[in-house]
Design a protein around this motif. Structure first.
Motif, PDB file in Angstrom:
ATOM      1  N   TYR A 133       0.788  -1.224   0.000  1.00  0.00           N
ATOM      2  CA  TYR A 133       0.000   0.000   0.000  1.00  0.00           C
ATOM      3  C   TYR A 133       0.827   1.286   0.000  1.00  0.00           C
ATOM      4  O   TYR A 133       0.280   2.363   0.268  1.00  0.00           O
ATOM      5  N   GLY A 134       2.118   1.198  -0.305  1.00  0.00           N
ATOM      6  CA  GLY A 134       2.891   2.434  -0.270  1.00  0.00           C
ATOM      7  C   GLY A 134       4.268   2.263  -0.883  1.00  0.00           C
ATOM      8  O   GLY A 134       4.577   1.256  -1.520  1.00  0.00           O
ATOM      9  N   THR A 135       5.097   3.289  -0.667  1.00  0.00           N
ATOM     10  CA  THR A 135       6.417   3.334  -1.286  1.00  0.00           C
ATOM     11  C   THR A 135       7.522   3.614  -0.280  1.00  0.00           C
ATOM     12  O   THR A 135       8.632   4.007  -0.657  1.00  0.00           O
ATOM     13  N   ASP A 136       7.267   3.398   0.995  1.00  0.00           N
ATOM     14  CA  ASP A 136       8.255   3.775   2.021  1.00  0.00           C
ATOM     15  C   ASP A 136       9.591   3.071   1.809  1.00  0.00           C
ATOM     16  O   ASP A 136      10.654   3.707   1.803  1.00  0.00           O
ATOM     17  N   THR A 137       9.582   1.757   1.679  1.00  0.00           N
ATOM     18  CA  THR A 137      10.859   1.034   1.544  1.00  0.00           C
ATOM     19  C   THR A 137      11.522   1.348   0.203  1.00  0.00           C
ATOM     20  O   THR A 137      12.746   1.339   0.091  1.00  0.00           O
ATOM     21  N   TYR A 138      10.713   1.616  -0.845  1.00  0.00           N
ATOM     22  CA  TYR A 138      11.280   2.024  -2.131  1.00  0.00           C
ATOM     23  C   TYR A 138      12.060   3.312  -1.987  1.00  0.00           C
ATOM     24  O   TYR A 138      13.187   3.458  -2.470  1.00  0.00           O
ATOM     25  N   GLU A 139      11.470   4.277  -1.271  1.00  0.00           N
ATOM     26  CA  GLU A 139      12.141   5.564  -1.093  1.00  0.00           C
ATOM     27  C   GLU A 139      13.417   5.394  -0.269  1.00  0.00           C
ATOM     28  O   GLU A 139      14.442   6.038  -0.541  1.00  0.00           O
ATOM     29  N   GLU A 140      13.390   4.481   0.695  1.00  0.00           N
ATOM     30  CA  GLU A 140      14.595   4.209   1.486  1.00  0.00           C
ATOM     31  C   GLU A 140      15.661   3.553   0.600  1.00  0.00           C
ATOM     32  O   GLU A 140      16.857   3.858   0.705  1.00  0.00           O
ATOM     33  N   GLU A 194       2.772  10.946  -7.753  1.00  0.00           N
ATOM     34  CA  GLU A 194       1.647  10.598  -8.623  1.00  0.00           C
ATOM     35  C   GLU A 194       0.999   9.283  -8.192  1.00  0.00           C
ATOM     36  O   GLU A 194      -0.233   9.157  -8.182  1.00  0.00           O
ATOM     37  N   VAL A 195       1.815   8.297  -7.849  1.00  0.00           N
ATOM     38  CA  VAL A 195       1.221   7.012  -7.469  1.00  0.00           C
ATOM     39  C   VAL A 195       0.501   7.130  -6.134  1.00  0.00           C
ATOM     40  O   VAL A 195      -0.494   6.441  -5.870  1.00  0.00           O
ATOM     41  N   LYS A 196       0.989   8.013  -5.269  1.00  0.00           N
ATOM     42  CA  LYS A 196       0.273   8.234  -4.003  1.00  0.00           C
ATOM     43  C   LYS A 196      -1.094   8.856  -4.266  1.00  0.00           C
ATOM     44  O   LYS A 196      -2.073   8.572  -3.550  1.00  0.00           O
ATOM     45  N   ARG A 197      -1.158   9.686  -5.291  1.00  0.00           N
ATOM     46  CA  ARG A 197      -2.465  10.250  -5.653  1.00  0.00           C
ATOM     47  C   ARG A 197      -3.420   9.142  -6.107  1.00  0.00           C
ATOM     48  O   ARG A 197      -4.606   9.170  -5.803  1.00  0.00           O
ATOM     49  N   ILE A 198      -2.867   8.177  -6.838  1.00  0.00           N
ATOM     50  CA  ILE A 198      -3.687   7.056  -7.294  1.00  0.00           C
ATOM     51  C   ILE A 198      -4.157   6.236  -6.104  1.00  0.00           C
ATOM     52  O   ILE A 198      -5.343   5.861  -5.994  1.00  0.00           O
ATOM     53  N   GLU A 210      -5.070   8.879 -16.842  1.00  0.00           N
ATOM     54  CA  GLU A 210      -4.167   8.808 -17.978  1.00  0.00           C
ATOM     55  C   GLU A 210      -2.751   8.525 -17.502  1.00  0.00           C
ATOM     56  O   GLU A 210      -1.987   7.786 -18.146  1.00  0.00           O
ATOM     57  N   TRP A 211      -2.389   9.132 -16.344  1.00  0.00           N
ATOM     58  CA  TRP A 211      -1.036   8.900 -15.834  1.00  0.00           C
ATOM     59  C   TRP A 211      -0.851   7.427 -15.443  1.00  0.00           C
ATOM     60  O   TRP A 211       0.178   6.820 -15.725  1.00  0.00           O
ATOM     61  N   ALA A 212      -1.854   6.848 -14.804  1.00  0.00           N
ATOM     62  CA  ALA A 212      -1.753   5.458 -14.370  1.00  0.00           C
ATOM     63  C   ALA A 212      -1.638   4.514 -15.561  1.00  0.00           C
ATOM     64  O   ALA A 212      -0.826   3.578 -15.564  1.00  0.00           O
ATOM     65  N   LYS A 213      -2.446   4.757 -16.586  1.00  0.00           N
ATOM     66  CA  LYS A 213      -2.396   3.877 -17.748  1.00  0.00           C
ATOM     67  C   LYS A 213      -1.035   3.936 -18.427  1.00  0.00           C
ATOM     68  O   LYS A 213      -0.567   2.954 -18.996  1.00  0.00           O
ATOM     69  N   LYS A 214      -0.390   5.075 -18.343  1.00  0.00           N
ATOM     70  CA  LYS A 214       0.903   5.247 -18.987  1.00  0.00           C
ATOM     71  C   LYS A 214       2.054   4.729 -18.138  1.00  0.00           C
ATOM     72  O   LYS A 214       3.081   4.280 -18.677  1.00  0.00           O
ATOM     73  N   ASN A 215       1.890   4.742 -16.826  1.00  0.00           N
ATOM     74  CA  ASN A 215       3.039   4.504 -15.945  1.00  0.00           C
ATOM     75  C   ASN A 215       2.920   3.290 -15.026  1.00  0.00           C
ATOM     76  O   ASN A 215       3.872   2.995 -14.296  1.00  0.00           O
ATOM     77  N   ILE A 216       1.816   2.594 -15.061  1.00  0.00           N
ATOM     78  CA  ILE A 216       1.644   1.459 -14.149  1.00  0.00           C
ATOM     79  C   ILE A 216       1.347   0.190 -14.935  1.00  0.00           C
ATOM     80  O   ILE A 216       0.500   0.188 -15.842  1.00  0.00           O
ATOM     81  N   LEU A 217       2.059  -0.876 -14.590  1.00  0.00           N
ATOM     82  CA  LEU A 217       1.757  -2.210 -15.088  1.00  0.00           C
ATOM     83  C   LEU A 217       1.198  -3.020 -13.925  1.00  0.00           C
ATOM     84  O   LEU A 217       1.682  -2.929 -12.796  1.00  0.00           O
ATOM     85  N   ILE A 218       0.178  -3.829 -14.211  1.00  0.00           N
ATOM     86  CA  ILE A 218      -0.491  -4.612 -13.176  1.00  0.00           C
ATOM     87  C   ILE A 218       0.028  -6.045 -13.210  1.00  0.00           C
ATOM     88  O   ILE A 218       0.077  -6.685 -14.279  1.00  0.00           O
TER      89      ILE A 218
END
Length: 996
Positions: free
Chosen positions: A60-67, A116-120, A180-188
């Motif tokens: 549900y987030g990006t904390d460890t990614y940012e670390e 942007e992903v946090k906005r999603i 539009e941002w999600a469709k361009k930048n996120i793979l499921i």
């Protein structure tokens, strides 16, 4: 490509870690508290094979990614070139154990991607406790404390809140589709396992949910080979159904899913994830477009060409026109593109020169008309050289003026299909020997070494396989010729029966008349002497006949002596030499071959000498010794003597004595003697006639036996022809079996071996040279014989068994022989002419020179001889790309799409290049977007030439990369006609969502 300094090998296999947690992960954090990150980083950096792209997973987030990024900025993870977030969510769909996990793989290309992903995530809401909570850190903490009021610590509350929230799949899908941002930048990605993946949705009611989730996903997290085969359309569900149900094929990837230090980057059974492409997020997008070619799970990535047979680098030295002197090459499919005159063919020529792959005719081509760059630039190339570095580490340097090309020790290390080479092999002037030679080479090399019987090429192997049957055919054809001559002789004898019967009757009457005349010369009183003389005359005639027979035998024995001497001196040695030539591969030495020298079983010299001596002795005994002359009134042979036991001499002497007693008149005596001699002479002639008549009367029976023998021999000729046909078919069997099992373009190619009967040629010989068509009869009209033979014989000649051919010829003869003879140019009474004609006729009738065994090569049902040059080019490419398995050298092709329309390129060539690049390095110069995009070329090299200076070569530069690189894709669209359309067609064909 101005301003782009990109020059790399394009799409190569790299190890990715698409699913790995890090210290501090919200759930199930087992990394420990003491220097967790230090231990974690050290473990990742020491892994083999090294990880070059990491998706840092967090719930549900990006904390460890940012670390993670902070440690990268501090200089850690030097080998990792790509880091991006993997946000793991739990759906509200219950799996076998827990809930289905879904992952958002976020592109890091946007510098604001975290925000942007946090906005999603904020748009994903979970209803609980009469309230709604967003998927954000703050909201999850609130949820955790609301769910368990005893929790005070924010970290504990975050963890507890994460266990409570379940994302609604429908909501997630809507949020992604509306952004539009999600469709361009996120793979499921979705887990495919039974525990927390879609495979856990086993209830019938969940089938639709499972299908919708999997359809929504771009990637399946699974290391199972069975799952990979399923999602590639290779197991259970074909590709078309995958496209209908799930929006296309999907790549399967697998990560370590590490939650502790022990399993960091170490998935079970070393099931590593490999992505082919640059170390950029777009490589993952490309893997979703081409999951079979760009994604793989295993200990090692898929291998293509052998490293020693791959050119890894090209360096051009001492060439001021080469502004990009060093170019790395991909081991797969390399596409060289550029505008007209940009230097595309120049690079292909340079690579081919370094491989010693340009023929002498290529170097010597006319610089004014040759498409070759090196030929056109011959006077301007100077001291330029090319140095190739091979995957095995070896290097080779060659001059670009061809001065050191094609040396006696050189060997082409690549196959170069230059425009000139293809034109020579596929020209419109007819199928050249070169194309047929190449086809035969591929057929030859499709046989294992053991099956080649030490042959060095196709022609030798073909001769080895068919020589025996060709020799048998020649022998049987020779036997037919000999038997036909004997049949003609028997026909001639048959025709003489009536004549010989008449002549014999005439001869008997003549003898009777002479006997009557002689009786009239008898003087009264000498009747007894005349009767005795007549008796003795008959005995003497019998003895003379026997002496004549022994004389004939003696002459035969002498002739046999001559024949034996000739056979021993010249015949047998020559037959041995011919046998040695026919069976040159026997391996027998001279002494062993001596055993095959034909010799007589017995001592024929001794036997023949004895036979001659015996014949001479028998003649001497039959002649006897003349008795001494005595009283003419005293008989030399007693009246009671056994005349059958007496030799000729005393009988002749007694006849002479009796003749003197017949009359005192010398004239009468002389007449009597003359008549007696004439009667003896005519009796000898009569015996010869009767012998010939007896032989002629037996000719019909012998002829029928000979005709049966000829029919049988004719059948054996076709047994040899059919055996040759089967032997040739055996040569093609490996390739024919492979073609029969293939699909698509390759299935259009076929090889066949068949008999061809040139009835036109066969019938024309008779109509023009043997038959008199001026005579009225069934074969008066032109081509009437050809028409009859086409109907009665051609089917059996071309497809029948030996017995069927024999039966067809027997029926043809039975039906048409009399009609054919009625058109003979000579009457049977013209014996010499008719005899010669009948032999020619028989040789023609039973000849088989008009029947050949030929192999044919067809493409899409059309004989290769009738194809257009462009289609012949497809056949040539089929050989090199799909069938030439024994050749693993680099394949360099200059504009393979020449003479083909864009649809033909797609229909005929794309699949061939995809297959070929998995086995060998392929380098193509092309203008066709399909050959770059739909083959998923591994490297695109873009050529660009500057202004052309007077008296010099223009500066040529090259940039290179893979399709996952945006500037390269833009160059493909800008340079290649139909580039954008090809990308859209690829997306349509693969059912790929363009929002990827």
């Amino acid at each position: 490509m101005k301003g782009c300094a990109l020059t790399n090998r394009g799409s190569e296999w790299h190890r990715w870690e698409p699913h790995i947690h890090a210290p501090g992960t919200i759930l199930n954090n087992q990394f420990g508290a003491s220097d967790a990150w230090g231990t974690y980083i050290t473990a990742l950096e020491a892994l083999t094979p090294k990880i070059e792209a990491i998706a840092v997973t967090e719930y549900y987030g990006t904390d460890t990614y940012e670390e993670f990024l902070k440690h990268k900025a501090a200089g850690r993870f030097p080998g990792v070139k790509l880091i991006f977030p993997n946000i793991e969510l739990r759906l509200d769909a219950a799996a076998k154990s827990g809930f289905v996990n879904i992952h958002l793989l976020v592109s890091p290309e946007d510098p604001h991607h975290v925000d942007e992903v946090k906005r999603i995530l904020k748009r994903l809401q979970f209803g609980a406790h009469n309230d709604r909570y967003d998927c954000t850190r703050e909201e999850l903490i609130k949820l955790g404390k609301r769910a368990d009021p005893t929790i005070i610590d924010d970290g504990a509350a975050l963890r507890h809140g994460a266990t409570q929230v379940k994302v609604n799949f429908g909501q997630l899908r809507n949020v992604i589709h509306e952004s539009e941002w999600a469709k361009k930048n996120i793979l499921i990605a979705v887990a495919g396992a039974a525990g927390d993946g879609t495979s856990g949705l086993r209830q019938a009611a969940d089938a639709t949910v499972r299908q919708e989730i999997e359809k929504f996903a771009h990637i399946i997290f699974s290391s199972s080979p069975a799952q990979r085969e399923f999602w590639l359309g290779q197991r259970g569900v074909p590709v078309e159904q995958l496209r209908e149900r799930y929006d296309g094929c999907k790549p399967c990837l697998h990560g370590s899913d590490s939650h502790d230090q022990i399993s960091v980057g170490q998935p079970v059974d070393n099931r590593f994830s490999w992505i082919k492409g640059g170390l950029e997020f777009d490589a993952l997008r490309q893997a979703c477009i081409d999951p079979e070619g760009r994604a793989y799970v295993g200990e090692q990535p898929p291998r293509s060409a052998m490293p020693s047979q791959v050119i890894s680098d090209v360096i051009i030295d001492d060439a001021d026109w080469a502004t990009t002197p060093s170019i790395p090459l991909n081991p797969g499919l390399v596409a060289i593109i550029g505008a007209r005159g940009s230097g595309k063919t120049a690079l292909a020529d340079v690579i081919a020169a370094g491989c010693d792959a340009i023929s002498s005719s290529g170097w010597d081509a006319d610089e004014n008309i040759s498409p070759s760059f090196l030929a056109r630039a011959r006077r301007l190339i100077g001291n330029a050289t090319t140095t190739l570095t091979w995957g095995g580490g070896s290097t080779v340097t060659r001059s670009l003026d061809g001065s050191d090309a094609n040396g006696h020790m050189s060997f082409p290390r690549a196959r170069y299909l230059s425009q000139q080479f293809v034109e020579e092999l596929c020209s419109a002037k007819g199928v050249s020997d070169g194309l047929v030679d190449e086809i035969e080479r591929v057929i030859f090399e499709s046989h294992s070494q053991e099956d080649r019987d030490w042959a060095t090429d196709f022609a030798e192997l073909r001769d080895q396989q068919t020589a025996r049957f060709q020799q048998a055919r020649e022998r049987e054809a020779g036997a037919i010729s000999d038997v036909s001559d004997r049949i003609a002789s028997e026909f001639e004898k048959e025709s003489l029966v009536a004549t010989l019967t008449t002549q014999a009757a005439q001869k008997r009457k003549m003898i009777a008349d002479y006997t009557t005349d002689r009786a009239k010369l008898v003087v009264k009183g000498t009747e007894a002497q005349v009767a005795r003389h007549t008796q003795l005359s008959g005995v003497a005639q019998n003895l003379r006949n026997k002496i004549q027979a022994f004389g004939n035998q003696r002459r035969t024995f002498v002739a046999l002596q001559d024949e034996a001497r000739s056979m021993r001196a010249t015949g047998a040695p020559e037959m041995l030499r011919q046998a040695q030539a026919r069976h040159a591969n026997s391996g027998l030495d001279a002494k062993q071959w001596d055993d095959f020298l034909l010799i007589y079983k017995g001592d024929v010299d001794k036997s023949l000498t004895a036979y001659i001596a015996w014949a001479d002795g028998e003649v001497r005994k039959l002649n006897g010794v003349p008795p001494p002359l005595g009283d003419p009134n005293v008989a030399l042979v007693a009246d009671n003597a056994d005349l059958s036991a007496l030799p000729l001499a005393p009988i002749v002497a007694e006849m002479t004595r009796l003749g003197t007693l017949f009359s005192a008149d010398k004239l009468v005596r002389d007449q009597y003697t003359a008549l007696t001699g004439r009667i003896a002479q005519e009796n000898s002639a009569l015996q010869t006639l009767e012998t010939r008549l007896t032989d002629a009367q037996g000719a019909a029976g012998r002829r029928k036996e000979l005709q049966t023998e000829r029919d049988d021999t004719y059948g054996r000729v076709f047994e040899a022809i059919i055996s040759e046909q089967n032997a040739l078919a055996g040569l093609y069997a490996p390739l024919m079996a492979r073609l029969a099992a293939s699909s698509g373009t390759l299935k259009k190619l076929s090889f066949s071996v068949r008999r061809i009967a040139d009835v036109e040629a066969w019938g024309s010989v008779a109509e023009e040279e043997l038959l008199d068509r001026r005579k009225a009869g069934p074969f008066y009209g032109r081509r009437s014989l050809i028409t009859a033979a086409t109907e009665a014989l051609k089917p059996a000649w071309e497809t029948g068994s030996a017995a069927e051919v024999q039966a067809a010829m027997t029926a043809f003869i039975g039906k048409y022989t009399n009609d054919l003879l009625s058109h003979a140019p000579y009457a049977p009474t013209q014996q010499a002419e008719f005899r010669a004609w009948s032999k020619q006729f028989a040789h023609w009738l039973f000849g088989t020179d008009h029947i050949i065994v030929r192999y044919e090569i067809s493409y899409d049902g059309v004989d290769i001889r009738k194809l257009s040059p462009g289609t012949r080019g497809i056949v040539l490419l089929l050989l090199y790309l799909a069938l030439d398995d024994s050749d693993d050298r680099p394949l360099i092709i200059d504009q393979p799409e020449e003479n083909l329309d864009p649809k033909s390129v797609f229909d005929e060539l794309v699949a061939l290049f995809i297959t070929a690049k998995s086995k060998r390095q392929v380098i193509i110069v092309t203008h066709n977007a399909n050959l770059v995009i739909n083959t998923d070329a591994d490297q695109i090299i873009v050529a660009e030439a500057g202004p052309h200076p007077s008296g010099g070569l223009p500066p040529i530069s090259y940039v290179a990369g893979g399709l996952e690189n945006a500037p390269i894709r833009k160059a493909v669209c800008d340079i290649l006609e139909g580039g954008e359309a090809a990308f859209r067609e690829r997306a349509r064909r693969l059912r790929v969502r363009l929002d990827r």
